[in-house]
Design a protein around this motif. Structure first.
Motif, PDB file in Angstrom:
ATOM      1  N   VAL A 147      -9.408  -4.902   3.078  1.00 55.46           N
ATOM      2  CA  VAL A 147      -8.176  -4.125   3.095  1.00 55.46           C
ATOM      3  C   VAL A 147      -7.497  -4.239   1.740  1.00 55.46           C
ATOM      4  CG1 VAL A 147      -5.895  -3.923   4.148  1.00 55.46           C
ATOM      5  CG2 VAL A 147      -7.869  -4.521   5.550  1.00 55.46           C
ATOM      6  N   GLY A 148      -6.912  -3.163   1.294  1.00 52.39           N
ATOM      7  CA  GLY A 148      -6.219  -3.232   0.005  1.00 52.39           C
ATOM      8  C   GLY A 148      -5.096  -2.227  -0.099  1.00 52.39           C
ATOM      9  N   GLY A 149      -4.189  -2.498  -1.003  1.00 56.52           N
ATOM     10  CA  GLY A 149      -3.097  -1.556  -1.249  1.00 56.52           C
ATOM     11  C   GLY A 149      -1.972  -1.622  -0.245  1.00 56.52           C
ATOM     12  N   THR A 150      -1.838  -2.752   0.404  1.00 55.53           N
ATOM     13  CA  THR A 150      -0.765  -2.852   1.398  1.00 55.53           C
ATOM     14  C   THR A 150       0.615  -2.655   0.785  1.00 55.53           C
ATOM     15  OG1 THR A 150      -1.006  -5.230   1.151  1.00 55.53           O
ATOM     16  CG2 THR A 150      -1.881  -4.258   3.149  1.00 55.53           C
TER      17      THR A 150
ATOM     18  N   LEU B 236       2.671   0.422   1.309  1.00 58.52           N
ATOM     19  CA  LEU B 236       3.433   0.636   2.536  1.00 58.52           C
ATOM     20  C   LEU B 236       4.907   0.868   2.249  1.00 58.52           C
ATOM     21  CD1 LEU B 236       1.938  -2.057   4.931  1.00 58.52           C
ATOM     22  CD2 LEU B 236       1.771   0.409   5.102  1.00 58.52           C
TER      23      LEU B 236
ATOM     24  N   ASP C  29      10.235  -2.189  11.247  1.00 63.20           N
ATOM     25  CA  ASP C  29       9.867  -2.669  12.573  1.00 63.20           C
ATOM     26  C   ASP C  29       9.081  -1.639  13.384  1.00 63.20           C
ATOM     27  OD1 ASP C  29      10.677  -5.314  12.631  1.00 63.20           O
ATOM     28  OD2 ASP C  29      12.765  -4.723  12.843  1.00 63.20           O
TER      29      ASP C  29
ATOM     30  N   ILE D  19       5.834  -0.261   9.885  1.00 66.65           N
ATOM     31  CA  ILE D  19       5.097  -1.131   8.979  1.00 66.65           C
ATOM     32  C   ILE D  19       4.590  -2.377   9.692  1.00 66.65           C
ATOM     33  CG2 ILE D  19       5.231  -2.444   6.849  1.00 66.65           C
ATOM     34  CD1 ILE D  19       7.164  -0.498   5.796  1.00 66.65           C
ATOM     35  N   ARG D  20       5.449  -2.972  10.470  1.00 69.10           N
ATOM     36  CA  ARG D  20       5.068  -4.212  11.140  1.00 69.10           C
ATOM     37  C   ARG D  20       3.814  -4.051  12.015  1.00 69.10           C
ATOM     38  NH1 ARG D  20       6.048  -8.877  13.829  1.00 69.10           N
ATOM     39  NH2 ARG D  20       7.759  -9.832  12.737  1.00 69.10           N
TER      40      ARG D  20
ATOM     41  N   LEU E  26       0.832  -3.691   9.748  1.00 70.44           N
ATOM     42  CA  LEU E  26       0.428  -4.951   9.108  1.00 70.44           C
ATOM     43  C   LEU E  26      -0.327  -5.818  10.101  1.00 70.44           C
ATOM     44  CD1 LEU E  26       3.432  -6.062   6.850  1.00 70.44           C
ATOM     45  CD2 LEU E  26       1.094  -5.558   6.159  1.00 70.44           C
ATOM     46  N   GLU E  27       0.157  -5.825  11.318  1.00 67.00           N
ATOM     47  CA  GLU E  27      -0.535  -6.628  12.327  1.00 67.00           C
ATOM     48  C   GLU E  27      -1.937  -6.087  12.562  1.00 67.00           C
ATOM     49  OE1 GLU E  27       2.238  -6.522  15.532  1.00 67.00           O
ATOM     50  OE2 GLU E  27       3.445  -8.168  14.705  1.00 67.00           O
TER      51      GLU E  27
ATOM     52  N   GLU F  23      -4.561  -7.028  10.019  1.00 63.91           N
ATOM     53  CA  GLU F  23      -5.128  -8.376  10.031  1.00 63.91           C
ATOM     54  C   GLU F  23      -6.128  -8.580  11.160  1.00 63.91           C
ATOM     55  OE1 GLU F  23      -2.276 -11.449   9.809  1.00 63.91           O
ATOM     56  OE2 GLU F  23      -1.565 -10.846   7.840  1.00 63.91           O
ATOM     57  N   GLU F  24      -6.058  -7.735  12.144  1.00 66.56           N
ATOM     58  CA  GLU F  24      -6.998  -7.824  13.252  1.00 66.56           C
ATOM     59  C   GLU F  24      -8.185  -6.933  12.963  1.00 66.56           C
ATOM     60  OE1 GLU F  24      -7.021  -9.738  15.761  1.00 66.56           O
ATOM     61  OE2 GLU F  24      -5.084 -10.665  15.305  1.00 66.56           O
TER      62      GLU F  24
END
Lengths: 340, 340
Positions: free
Chosen positions: A234-237, A240, A247, A250-251, A254-255, A258-259
């Motif tokens: 993954v890249g370029g977060t 965002l 909330d 983005i949140r 992001l979660e 990671e999964e």
DNA sequence: CTTGGCACTCGCAGAGTTTGAGTGCCAGCA
DNA sequence: TGCTGGCACTCAAACTCTGCGAGTGCCAAG
């Protein structure tokens, strides 16, 4: 008919303006910025129809219109063609990816490249093993009752696995086992090798059967495990930032990022090599990501697609440009894999 | 003297309150919530002194006080002791990490664990090779002029490298080379092996010298490359939601988190195993990250620290709890590496 | 050194007001 | 049948104004 055409032109104009300005677009602004050849009043009528049909919507009365997911869908399907990349862009892609030294490096460079090209969050799946063949299996003794099984594949990928033996294994037994194992699976497709390994223990001397069984299980696990939970980069977060609310949007994203399992589902099934898939907002599998779109393409050596890459971004994005970038990168990566 | 003590107590109270409420804390609220045994007016005087000395500051007149970086520093150094983890927490850590199957898995679990324990962004450096020994080197023929060198280390880590030969190499020559190579470096410390490899080509038959040289170079690269640009795992980025402004704080941090080189610098030099390092705001090496703190600890088998792990969070964080978590995880990971 | 008292500051929240972009509808016209 | 200009209406966003109250600094007395 002409009316219908103009109505689509209006939709296209709305999408384009909304994407670039990020603000609801009204009839007047629309007429000013595009050569529609009609008055704002007419456009208003068209808009009313488009809204009835569910392609656009009003955030609130007295505001302009915003495309709905359905509107974007129509736009993507019928109102746009992927614009070819300029020669300069092609060169940029080439020079960015050409220095890669191995498969992992290609993946990591692709992520970086994609996120920079599209200014979105890029996701690249590492090539899965499914269609690769076994080049070599190495068994290394770690302690008398422990082996490290190293699986080397035609793609250059290496998988490892620790094996706990029930009894000790002498050095010459180990090399015998290594020899038989390689004889059995070297050169085979992963899918075939998995089957072969199931009966491998029956093909060796009885004294080795137990060790053979455990080793075979470990190698099989290495094969199938990594087929299903294949890794992703993954890249370029940081891109965002141009998203909406933290909330609400983005949140959860992001979660999800990671999964890796979730992420793979998000990338989803991609068609054959070179075809770009677009999934808009609610069309995706996750409720939390209703304001997120995914643009993905399969890639892989030859015509087959063994993995996916793509970007995740707001539904409000520049689809033509993004699709072009994703397609170009997917193709280039495929070509690199071809050569390797 | 007593006065001085109370002043520190006031600072401690301010830090604690500010961390839990996220709001500037005033004199009145302070006396209400802590048993300071003096009146608000006295506290005000103390605060004025603390402000003069640069430990706290006012966001604006008529607001409460907020700790400065200097204030946090004093707090961390003198006003807090790392609180021991509860038995339940220890068990949680243990059960979370005990299922790990290899080093990579330990790292990935640690990241997840740390981010959940601290509710911050966790960063774990993969163990560097520096202090591990060579267990085995495998050479696999890929094409007649290409080898894959696979380096297997005592930590269970596997590194690979593609080798382009100048001429072709027969199978028996390959096994001869493999044998000599392992004879030369198996069991050696990485640091020694690097030296040994430098002269390896002189120790083989002249016919093999060329191949030996290129293979040795590749293996050396695999060793030293991965020592310097060691990888890191990142997790819990969704916890950034409780940070401040996106553009001023979150964005630069997200960027840093993708640049592993930067990230390693951020984790920085950590003292010996078990010692927790705290770097607060501007103390860190990056201007952009002036509002972030890093809590890190070294870990590794035995007493030595071969890599770092830690968290990155807002300067306004619960240092005692965070330090406790980081220390506990670092210790537990060290113990696991000991056993392996 | 501590304390209560007091005057002062100023950010914040809520209410009221204005502005203007944008809409829907309608009657007239090609 | 479809396009257009006109008009009344709506409503979010921006702005201003006001009162509240948390919090301060200073001072004189204990």
């Amino acid at each position: 008919m002409v009316v219908e055409d103009r109505r689509l032109a209006v939709l296209r104009a709305i999408v384009e303006d909304y994407v670039s300005t990020e603000e609801p677009v009204g009839s007047k602004a629309l007429v000013e910025r595009h050569q529609l050849g009609v008055s704002p009043a007419t456009v208003r009528n068209d808009m009313a129809v488009l809204e009835d049909e569910g392609f656009i919507t009003q955030p609130h009365t007295s505001a302009g219109r915003v495309p709905t997911d359905k509107g974007y869908r129509l736009f993507v399907d019928r109102l746009t063609q992927v614009k070819p990349m300029s020669a300069a862009e092609r060169r940029a892609i080439a020079s960015f990816l050409d220095g890669a030294v191995d498969v992992d490096d290609v993946v990591q460079r692709s992520v970086r490249l994609l996120s920079q090209l599209t200014r979105q969050v890029a996701v690249v799946q590492y090539p899965t093993l499914s269609n690769s063949t076994v080049r070599h299996v190495e068994l290394v003794s770690v302690t008398p009752t422990r082996l490290l099984a190293v699986l080397i594949l035609s793609t250059g990928r290496v998988e490892q696995r620790l094996v706990e033996l029930e009894g000790e294994l002498a050095d010459d037994e180990l090399s015998e086992l290594r020899g038989s194992l390689n004889g059995a699976v070297a050169g085979e497709q992963i899918s075939d090798a998995v089957t072969t390994l199931g009966e491998f223990h029956a093909t060796v001397r009885p004294e080795l059967a137990s060790a053979a069984r455990t080793a075979a299980v470990a190698v099989r696990e290495a094969m199938s495990d990594h087929r299903s939970d294949a890794r992703v980069a993954v890249g370029g977060t940081a891109n965002l930032s141009r998203f909406g609310e933290f909330d609400t949007t983005i949140r959860p994203l992001l979660e999800a990022l990671e999964e890796h399992v979730v992420l793979l589902k998000l990338l989803g099934e991609t068609g054959s090599d070179g075809l770009v898939t677009v999934r808009i907002g609610h069309e995706g599998p996750f409720q939390n990501l209703a304001t997120t779109s995914v643009v993905a393409a399969g890639y892989g050596p030859g015509e087959q697609s063994i993995a996916s890459l793509g970007i995740v971004g707001p539904t409000r994005m520049d689809y033509p440009a993004t699709m072009a970038s994703v397609r170009a990168v997917a193709r280039y990566v495929s070509r690199i894999l071809d050569e390797a």
